[in-house]
Design a protein around this motif. Structure first.
Motif, PDB file in Angstrom:
ATOM      1  N   ASP A  41       0.816  -1.214   0.000  1.00  0.00           N
ATOM      2  CA  ASP A  41       0.000   0.000   0.000  1.00  0.00           C
ATOM      3  C   ASP A  41       0.853   1.268   0.000  1.00  0.00           C
ATOM      4  O   ASP A  41       0.452   2.288  -0.561  1.00  0.00           O
ATOM      5  CB  ASP A  41      -0.940   0.025   1.201  1.00  0.00           C
ATOM      6  CG  ASP A  41      -2.158  -0.850   1.006  1.00  0.00           C
ATOM      7  OD1 ASP A  41      -2.437  -1.242  -0.153  1.00  0.00           O
ATOM      8  OD2 ASP A  41      -2.836  -1.146   2.007  1.00  0.00           O
ATOM      9  N   LYS A  45       0.976   4.448  -5.103  1.00  0.00           N
ATOM     10  CA  LYS A  45       0.884   5.700  -5.857  1.00  0.00           C
ATOM     11  C   LYS A  45       1.988   5.867  -6.913  1.00  0.00           C
ATOM     12  O   LYS A  45       1.992   6.860  -7.625  1.00  0.00           O
ATOM     13  CB  LYS A  45       0.936   6.890  -4.902  1.00  0.00           C
ATOM     14  CG  LYS A  45      -0.178   6.913  -3.897  1.00  0.00           C
ATOM     15  CD  LYS A  45      -1.452   7.396  -4.506  1.00  0.00           C
ATOM     16  CE  LYS A  45      -2.472   7.570  -3.392  1.00  0.00           C
ATOM     17  NZ  LYS A  45      -3.813   7.493  -3.850  1.00  0.00           N
ATOM     18  N   ASP A  47       3.844   5.851 -10.257  1.00  0.00           N
ATOM     19  CA  ASP A  47       3.360   5.889 -11.635  1.00  0.00           C
ATOM     20  C   ASP A  47       3.677   4.577 -12.346  1.00  0.00           C
ATOM     21  O   ASP A  47       4.774   4.029 -12.202  1.00  0.00           O
ATOM     22  CB  ASP A  47       4.028   7.052 -12.376  1.00  0.00           C
ATOM     23  CG  ASP A  47       3.498   7.240 -13.784  1.00  0.00           C
ATOM     24  OD1 ASP A  47       2.341   6.832 -14.042  1.00  0.00           O
ATOM     25  OD2 ASP A  47       4.244   7.789 -14.615  1.00  0.00           O
TER      26      ASP A  47
END
Length: 77
Positions: A41, A45, A47
């Motif tokens: 987690d 985020k 990319d």
């Protein structure tokens, strides 16, 4: 949706982590599962096109998996 090669590797590493959790003592399995979930987690985020970062975290994850998969490791905090 089809997964790219790197995405398949990430999913495979996560599944491998969960399989290793099942080898740990029943009382400490949730600790290992929570740790694995938290680690994945943390990097959600990133990319999808940042291949260098993804490959770095895959290598780091594999090293951690090897370390925590050791039979001598009974719990994780």
């Amino acid at each position: 949706m089809r997964l790219s090669g790197l995405q398949k590797e990430v999913v495979g590493l996560y599944r491998q982590c969960l399989r290793e959790c099942r080898k740990k003592p029943f009382a400490t399995r949730p600790h290992f599962q929570e740790f694995a979930r938290h680690e994945f987690d943390k990097n959600v985020k990133i990319d999808r096109r940042d291949f260098a970062a993804i490959e770095f975290f895959l290598r780091k994850g594999r090293r951690q998996l090897d370390m925590y998969a050791s039979p001598g490791v009974k719990d994780i905090n």
